[in-house]
Motif scaffolding. Structure first.
Motif, PDB file in Angstrom:
ATOM      1  N   ASP A 206      -4.086  15.832  -0.144  1.00 55.69           N
ATOM      2  CA  ASP A 206      -3.109  16.716   0.527  1.00 55.69           C
ATOM      3  C   ASP A 206      -3.029  18.176  -0.189  1.00 55.69           C
ATOM      4  O   ASP A 206      -2.635  18.385  -1.374  1.00 55.69           O
TER       5      ASP A 206
ATOM      6  N   GLY B 279      -3.011   4.042   2.129  1.00 50.18           N
ATOM      7  CA  GLY B 279      -3.314   2.645   1.750  1.00 50.18           C
ATOM      8  C   GLY B 279      -4.733   2.341   2.190  1.00 50.18           C
ATOM      9  O   GLY B 279      -5.600   2.969   1.651  1.00 50.18           O
TER      10      GLY B 279
ATOM     11  N   THR C 163       5.747  10.797  -8.945  1.00 51.02           N
ATOM     12  CA  THR C 163       5.989  11.578  -7.718  1.00 51.02           C
ATOM     13  C   THR C 163       5.698  12.862  -7.825  1.00 51.02           C
ATOM     14  O   THR C 163       5.485  13.457  -8.696  1.00 51.02           O
ATOM     15  N   ASN C 164       5.170  13.457  -6.711  1.00 50.65           N
ATOM     16  CA  ASN C 164       4.694  14.722  -6.543  1.00 50.65           C
ATOM     17  C   ASN C 164       5.943  15.694  -5.773  1.00 50.65           C
ATOM     18  O   ASN C 164       5.614  16.726  -5.415  1.00 50.65           O
TER      19      ASN C 164
ATOM     20  N   ILE D 208       2.839  10.130  -3.825  1.00 48.67           N
ATOM     21  CA  ILE D 208       2.386   9.594  -5.465  1.00 48.67           C
ATOM     22  C   ILE D 208       1.058  10.225  -5.878  1.00 48.67           C
ATOM     23  O   ILE D 208       0.089   9.858  -5.317  1.00 48.67           O
ATOM     24  N   GLU D 209       0.845  11.086  -6.881  1.00 48.65           N
ATOM     25  CA  GLU D 209      -0.479  11.594  -7.441  1.00 48.65           C
ATOM     26  C   GLU D 209      -0.365  11.228  -8.953  1.00 48.65           C
ATOM     27  O   GLU D 209       0.709  11.621  -9.560  1.00 48.65           O
TER      28      GLU D 209
ATOM     29  N   GLU E 184       0.854  -1.328   0.048  1.00 47.19           N
ATOM     30  CA  GLU E 184      -0.140   0.091  -0.013  1.00 47.19           C
ATOM     31  C   GLU E 184       0.850   1.208  -0.098  1.00 47.19           C
ATOM     32  O   GLU E 184       1.841   1.332   0.344  1.00 47.19           O
ATOM     33  N   PHE E 185       0.377   2.236  -0.628  1.00 47.23           N
ATOM     34  CA  PHE E 185       0.947   3.582  -0.582  1.00 47.23           C
ATOM     35  C   PHE E 185       0.333   4.911   0.165  1.00 47.23           C
ATOM     36  O   PHE E 185      -1.016   4.787   0.317  1.00 47.23           O
TER      37      PHE E 185
ATOM     38  N   ALA F 269      -0.983  10.888   0.296  1.00 47.75           N
ATOM     39  CA  ALA F 269      -0.840  10.056  -0.946  1.00 47.75           C
ATOM     40  C   ALA F 269       0.365   9.226  -0.971  1.00 47.75           C
ATOM     41  O   ALA F 269       0.520   8.352  -1.789  1.00 47.75           O
ATOM     42  N   GLY F 270       1.206   9.394   0.295  1.00 46.20           N
ATOM     43  CA  GLY F 270       2.387   8.553   0.052  1.00 46.20           C
ATOM     44  C   GLY F 270       3.458   9.104  -1.128  1.00 46.20           C
ATOM     45  O   GLY F 270       4.161   8.324  -1.713  1.00 46.20           O
TER      46      GLY F 270
END
Lengths: 373, 373, 373, 373
Positions: free
Chosen positions: A260, A247, A285-286, A280-281, A243-244, A277-278
């Motif tokens: 976020d 999750g 990568t964000n 990642i969007e 999970e990210f 979001a860990g």
């Protein structure tokens, strides 16, 4: 494009890896690789074999005068316990292992032909490959750490701890755990399971920091970074879940709680106050840390063996016991770092191109400047 | 090897897909594809757009007299809402979307250039591709169904239900849910969130039955079926987690509780009484149903927009609102079936080879006979 | 990484292509694509069908306000002669075509199921894809031209002509030939063969100029630019041979005559007085023009049909005649330009990375500066 | 799918290869591999180094009790002349080699960093990989042989000789040549060139027999067998041209002379009286022998060195001389067999699938029976 192949069996002579596509001009420190190999072997709850093997890498190619020269990097790791040809045949598949399906697929009657390659011993090679990928990432100040957040149901509490704080705790912990109190309880559970001839599982978390925004892409499904990372993590032996960010817990939350919000500060650029979001969007990568977690099942080689069936006689039997670990969660985390490092390095190369460190860095810096405008 | 590319924007003229590598001699029923496209669009909680679009596929190639002929199959899905060129620009990225990272990566100043492709509208194509893959699987009696097991934290209870029972409930349910009581509560939560301008997430489960043992492999990390499925599922928009079988709950269990003991009966072959592994051992199907679950985050386009920053002026702003859904979990499940169907079809082709249905079936049956010896 | 899939049959409704991996920010001119499509259809000796079809591309995705936005670019080319479902079956395979092996492989009894996709009609899509790749290359001042150097054994003499001179002659020639005198003889041969119900082959040459040194690589065999170009050119229908630079004539020369000595001039950099290598050394561009030639066999659809066998009755028969060309060498050259353009564009992206034209150009210029030091 | 990576430098410790995707149950004879390695090193006109190295393979994995078990096969070949770290730097690139373009691309100032990997020494690994592929092909009665048809412009005449006749002559010839008279003249030319400090090139032919029809495909350009073979052959060092069947000579022939008419005989199936297509029609094997030829340029390392430029000082210089061969055409042919064997084995696996020899053979036989109906 970076790619690799690994080869080798658990009790064969060597594990072998080839990493192809590395740029030239990267200083490669084999001691850093060896350190990661040690981290993979350490961890409370590992089998006595881990004392037998003390993995060290030999780099056979791709490096001259300590620097990569652009050619494929071949790695060799000697197995101390080389004796595959002599090891006994067995015909009772162990539940939870590749034994049964492997024997059917490859049409083998000796399950040793399956387990020798299916064994997680192979991950030593992936850790070595990942460690070289990591040395590339270090040039871009991208760092990874894994830590154990759950063993046998006992949760570690690392809320509020920074990357640096977690890292320093992990490096001093027998279980790569950032919560000392939880760790004590985990160790007790491992000891208990061990005494009872049983094994325990858990959850590790990998954190990656220093990432530029825009690695991976939404333009095609197979370019998404979550696709690649989830795939890579799931390919580690014994992993049953990934999970990210939030999750699975997103399922109980409202959209307004999850996303976020975006802020901006001159010099700092865009940033967030939360990282649900860990990192990642939209499959990219964000710019925030990537945070992923994975569940490790309890090892399936039990001292109290499970019910099985002899594949030749078709009679009920008991699964064979091989010397094994009680808990591999910390190791799985180290492997998780390695496979994630490889994927990130590959995405860096896809985005920035370049055949030498100088070129790749120049391209990277041009991009950083571009997005800071 | 089966592969595909998709193309098309949310408000472009068409979505386009090409599926390459399909064997010849497969009867392809476009109405079955359209039915899956409808399932993707249905589901309580979808936006009014779903009423605008009623997707239908046009197959442009690869089929003659209703049968595949071996060539690439091109698909066209018309967008009813074609008006991309006219749609307004916007510059305030929506948290949770590809907007911000996409604009930085591709160096765009109009976020519409990002969202048009990043939108989950693209998944219509993947559902169409998956539906064709599924028609291949049907020839081998492999079936898939998804069902919603959690929305807004409300859990469905489907313990003890067979594949057939779940399937028949799902096909009659507005939420693809196998538990009517839970469904009522889920609908209430969706309504409530909708009124409050918010969105909800959840969890779906995909079950695949009829699989032969030995799809995927442990011999190299990128051949593992969990690698491929976890990657494919994670590439669906809004997915933040994937798990197989017991998934994350392995972390609280002992090895002796987790592994599925092996039994044998003449005529039936090897079988298990439990399926904690979710049908996968050693990166391969073991002959039991594959069971996987994935978490879907609440949609990030909120009527009550979140804080953001204008990417041009760098001033604080609010994220743009576009017409959107409140809950997409059932749709995400249908997409999950589709991407899983593609991966399974591909692994079937890798294992059995063949260029015509007759050949592939002959090879398949030879294997089934071999492993029954 | 740039990749594409094409789909469509000779008498289907449409040809379809998807080009994935294009950077954002490239202005794409569909008229330039249409011009290449016309060039593919032109050429003395083509069948009357070429007058039926006048190919025009429709771009369905990946472009907004005339600029690429990073997403997949879907292409549609309408077939004027759409009537595949109605066309008669046939069962006598044409020697030189895919008919026989295709029917065996795909287990078909109607050879139309084979020829519809095997037909060179499909190359219209590849020309369209190549033309977009070319528009990317143009941004880096990389240009390609093909010219016919041999038809029916008659050789064109273009020794001493510059790229520009050849290009301007080709664009005014019915046969894309740079030697007017030879062209007249070639036309006479085509006319003669046509009258006799026969066909003729020939040789085309592709020249690519403006290349930076260092595209492709020697570090792994599948990275060599000659591997990729020879493969791509050989995948054009009717091609039976490919060569670079001196090609087959190296076999009669000494090493001291073959290798291109190296010189240097400030401002100009490294250069050669000869180009026997055809611009490729060690699997890489060396900065000189790439020069490759390919042999095109005489089309296998003859008005005076060859001996064959009915695949159903197994009785001797005559190969079916379909309306066809007498000479396709000029067209094959245009297709050669297109597939070469794609490969070069892909290698440019691999080396320079980048997701926008601005970024790719910046990376490119950084490299050019680096190697000029 | 079969794939491989190779690694290692010319004067490094080892050459390393990993072959991944081999089925289980194949008996692998390392002596057969060693024999191919010897054939690569033999041949009149090779450098004295060939006497230093006498390559022998060590297989590190993927085999147990002499049989493949499905896992990756790692190969090691020891370099006798290991001393890369000690070898002197040099800065004057050799025309015809990777030296100059490689140094620019990888940003190196010591050309040894380039030549060590660019050297054809690497092909020992490809020969080993190809030899294993060949042992798979042998199970299906597919055989390959190469022979030298031209050295220094002197042509061998092997018209009318069968595969078996050519093979037996080749195995007794110093130059792998099927024409003794031509061979004597070739040897005289090699001696003459050697005395004059020069080198000679030539042409080899590879013949592959026993192929089923339908390997490769016309359905997508990258599936064509000519694409794959031309690419693979072109990736051999020093190759400047490839042709199939009539090859370049199609340009002077009429269609009616070129295409191979089709005949049928019960028991024998479809066959031809001619093989101008070189066994390939429509990107597929047609059941006849594949016949391909490739041109090998004279080696670029001359004892009488060519003009060059020092890459550091930018001053005119002379290209460095390293101990080298006068003629490598026979070796190049052996390498040609190896890379072709790999491609054919891969296409066999794509078509027939299977994870064990038993399964693959059963699938193969089913197809042979199907197409004989």
């Amino acid at each position: 494009m970076l790619r690799y192949l690994t080869a080798g069996e658990s009790h064969g002579k060597y594990l072998v890896g080839i990493l192809e596509g590395m740029i030239a001009g990267l200083t490669i420190d084999t001691e850093l690789v060896n350190r990661e190999l040690s981290r993979r072997q350490a961890g409370y709850g590992r089998s006595p074999r881990m004392k037998i093997e003390s993995d060290r890498i030999e780099i056979l190619s791709g490096i001259r005068k300590s620097e990569s020269i652009g050619g494929p990097i071949a790695l060799l790791i000697k197995n101390r316990a080389e004796r595959m040809e002599q090891l006994p045949s067995f015909t009772s598949p162990r539940p939870g292992h590749a034994d049964l399906a492997g024997a059917l697929k490859y049409n083998r009657r000796d399950l040793r032909d399956i387990l020798e390659r299916a064994s997680a011993r192979e991950t030593a090679c992936r850790v070595a490959v990942g460690s070289i990928a990591r040395q590339l990432l270090r040039e871009f100040k991208i760092e990874l750490i894994s830590h154990v957040v759950n063993i046998a149901g006992i949760k570690a509490d690392t809320r509020g701890l920074s990357f640096t704080a977690i890292k320093s705790r992990v490096l001093r912990s027998k279980l790569n755990c950032g919560d000392q109190k939880a760790q004590a309880a985990m160790i007790a559970e491992i000891d208990k399971a061990g005494k009872e001839g049983d094994t325990v599982g858990g959850i590790f978390e990998v954190i990656i920091r220093g990432l530029p925004p825009g690695l991976g892409s939404y333009v095609h499904c197979d370019r998404k970074i979550d696709n690649r990372l989830a795939g890579a993590i799931s390919s580690i032996q014994s992993i049953k879940a990934v999970e990210f960010g939030l999750g699975f817990s997103v399922s109980g939350k409202r959209g307004s709680e999850v996303h976020d919000e975006i802020f901006y500060k001159k010099g700092k650029g865009f940033y967030r106050h939360s990282n649900n979001a860990g990192g990642i969007e939209g499959g990219m990568t964000n710019g925030e840390d990537i945070v992923l977690r994975a569940a490790v099942k309890p090892i399936s080689t039990l001292r109290r063996p499970l019910r099985s069936v002899d594949i030749v006689s078709k009679k009920p039997s008991r699964a064979r016991f091989e010397r094994a670990d009680i808990c591999v969660v910390p190791s799985a985390g180290v492997i998780g770092e390695a496979v994630a490092a490889f994927e990130i390095a590959n995405l860096m190369l896809e985005k920035f191109g370049g055949d030498s460190l100088e070129e790749m860095k120049r391209n990277y810096q041009g991009y950083i400047k571009q997005i800071s405008k």
